[in-house]
Design a protein around this motif. Structure first.
Motif, PDB file in Angstrom:
ATOM      1  N   CYS A 116     -13.664  -8.033  -6.908  1.00 19.51           N
ATOM      2  CA  CYS A 116     -13.607  -6.980  -6.083  1.00 19.51           C
ATOM      3  C   CYS A 116     -13.616  -6.061  -6.319  1.00 19.51           C
ATOM      4  O   CYS A 116     -14.832  -5.636  -6.616  1.00 19.51           O
ATOM      5  N   GLU A 117     -14.100  -5.075  -5.396  1.00 17.73           N
ATOM      6  CA  GLU A 117     -14.627  -3.995  -4.995  1.00 17.73           C
ATOM      7  C   GLU A 117     -14.279  -2.553  -4.500  1.00 17.73           C
ATOM      8  O   GLU A 117     -14.605  -2.005  -3.917  1.00 17.73           O
ATOM      9  N   LEU A 133      -3.725  10.743 -16.422  1.00 20.01           N
ATOM     10  CA  LEU A 133      -4.921   9.767 -16.129  1.00 20.01           C
ATOM     11  C   LEU A 133      -5.206   8.404 -15.710  1.00 20.01           C
ATOM     12  O   LEU A 133      -6.013   8.007 -14.728  1.00 20.01           O
ATOM     13  N   LYS A 134      -3.670   8.624 -14.943  1.00 20.23           N
ATOM     14  CA  LYS A 134      -3.680   6.874 -14.080  1.00 20.23           C
ATOM     15  C   LYS A 134      -4.169   7.110 -12.810  1.00 20.23           C
ATOM     16  O   LYS A 134      -4.707   8.424 -11.787  1.00 20.23           O
ATOM     17  N   GLN A 135      -5.638   5.382 -12.695  1.00 19.61           N
ATOM     18  CA  GLN A 135      -5.967   5.375 -11.189  1.00 19.61           C
ATOM     19  C   GLN A 135      -5.660   4.791 -10.500  1.00 19.61           C
ATOM     20  O   GLN A 135      -4.477   4.361 -10.252  1.00 19.61           O
ATOM     21  N   CYS A 136      -6.068   4.898  -8.984  1.00 27.43           N
ATOM     22  CA  CYS A 136      -5.658   4.145  -7.861  1.00 27.43           C
ATOM     23  C   CYS A 136      -6.620   3.801  -7.195  1.00 27.43           C
ATOM     24  O   CYS A 136      -7.683   4.533  -7.291  1.00 27.43           O
ATOM     25  N   ILE A 137      -6.816   2.715  -5.940  1.00 26.41           N
ATOM     26  CA  ILE A 137      -7.440   2.682  -5.381  1.00 26.41           C
ATOM     27  C   ILE A 137      -7.186   3.262  -3.638  1.00 26.41           C
ATOM     28  O   ILE A 137      -6.067   3.795  -3.710  1.00 26.41           O
ATOM     29  N   HIS A 138      -8.673   3.764  -3.431  1.00 31.98           N
ATOM     30  CA  HIS A 138      -8.363   4.298  -2.748  1.00 31.98           C
ATOM     31  C   HIS A 138      -9.500   5.145  -1.889  1.00 31.98           C
ATOM     32  O   HIS A 138     -10.407   4.745  -2.634  1.00 31.98           O
ATOM     33  N   ALA A 181      -4.495  -5.508 -11.678  1.00 27.47           N
ATOM     34  CA  ALA A 181      -3.442  -5.478 -10.461  1.00 27.47           C
ATOM     35  C   ALA A 181      -3.343  -5.586  -9.329  1.00 27.47           C
ATOM     36  O   ALA A 181      -2.663  -6.062  -8.853  1.00 27.47           O
ATOM     37  N   THR A 182      -4.486  -4.868  -8.652  1.00 33.34           N
ATOM     38  CA  THR A 182      -4.768  -4.806  -7.302  1.00 33.34           C
ATOM     39  C   THR A 182      -4.765  -5.965  -6.827  1.00 33.34           C
ATOM     40  O   THR A 182      -4.163  -7.022  -5.427  1.00 33.34           O
ATOM     41  N   LEU A 183      -5.415  -6.991  -7.554  1.00 29.77           N
ATOM     42  CA  LEU A 183      -5.095  -8.585  -6.938  1.00 29.77           C
ATOM     43  C   LEU A 183      -3.990  -9.231  -7.361  1.00 29.77           C
ATOM     44  O   LEU A 183      -3.753  -9.931  -7.105  1.00 29.77           O
ATOM     45  N   GLY A 184      -2.871  -8.352  -7.997  1.00 31.35           N
ATOM     46  CA  GLY A 184      -1.464  -9.155  -8.224  1.00 31.35           C
ATOM     47  C   GLY A 184      -1.330 -10.340  -9.934  1.00 31.35           C
ATOM     48  O   GLY A 184      -0.852 -10.700  -9.989  1.00 31.35           O
TER      49      GLY A 184
END
Length: 257
Positions: A116-117, A133-138, A181-184
């Motif tokens: 995952c990149e 502190l929550k991070q996200c994909i962006h 989490a992003t990968l399910g």
């Protein structure tokens, strides 16, 4: 916060490897690595200084080289001398340290190995968030890369789980947790990236409850730093750690195949 029960397990650490210049220990969850927010509670740095009190009395100043989240267990490297602090700090900055983690996740991924990149940033920088502190994909996030490999699939009370080896090649905040989490395949027990961030907010206000136990299964996220390799004085030091007892116990509860 309700303090009737522990966050996860009794604060504890043990020495894995040591030299006159550095020490590697395995810390348990929920032991924090250094004093935080002015709160008076046990922390790893304090424990190290107590353990090495003779060296501290003779001028030693311990310095954390890598930091683990409160709820992440496993290998942590501490320098004992200014020379070691500089040398190990440079190795960290140059990404010359090799780290591996073991995670227990929900479900059975369709892949055996994957990378995952996806870039990560703090969610509050681009949208409203209830958790600072929550991070996200962006797309505006920092580049990061994590390699994943399935070690084992199993079921527990009929529910599917997997053991994943995680190799982060960058060191972004919550990187492994966000990528899985992003990968399910969110990590078991993750209050922020698991079933719902409401779990984290409830925990902050009420502490560990029976309702949270039903939803999260574990009182901390199932992530353990199991390998830490680093260069020192032209030698590559390899350290390895067994999975923490609470995660071993969770796996031991697997259904018979």
């Amino acid at each position: 916060m309700n303090q009737d029960g522990p966050i996860a397990c009794v604060p504890w650490f043990r020495v894995v490897a040591e030299s006159p210049e550095w020490i590697v220990v395995s810390k348990a969850a929920p032991l924090i690595v250094h004093p935080s927010n002015g709160k008076s509670e046990p922390n790893l740095l304090q424990g190290i200084e107590t353990l090495l009190c003779y060296e501290v009395a003779n001028g030693m100043k311990a310095a954390l080289i890598n930091r683990l989240d409160r709820e992440t267990s496993g290998l942590t490297l501490i320098a004992k001398t200014p020379t070691a602090t500089r040398q190990l700090g440079r190795a960290m900055q140059r990404r010359q340290m090799h780290k591996e983690y073991t995670a227990i996740v929900y479900g059975h991924p369709a892949w055996e190995q994957t990378v995952c990149e996806l870039p990560i940033l703090r969610q509050g920088e681009v949208m409203e968030t209830r958790i600072w502190l929550k991070q996200c994909i962006h797309p505006q996030g920092k580049k990061c890369r994590t390699e994943f490999r399935v070690l084992r699939r199993f079921t527990r009370n009929g529910e599917p789980f997997s053991i994943i080896r995680c190799i982060p090649l960058t060191g972004r905040t919550h990187q492994i947790r966000v990528h899985l989490a992003t990968l399910g395949s969110p990590i078991v027990g993750d209050k922020i990236y698991g079933p719902s961030e409401d779990c984290y907010l409830e925990f902050i206000h009420k502490g560990w409850t029976s309702e949270l136990e039903t939803r999260l299964l574990l009182p901390r996220h199932a992530l353990h730093a199991c390998v830490l390799d680093f260069p020192f004085d032209e030698e590559l030091i390899h350290t390895q750690d067994e999975l923490s007892p609470d995660l071993e116990e969770f796996i031991a509860g697997a259904d018979r195949e």
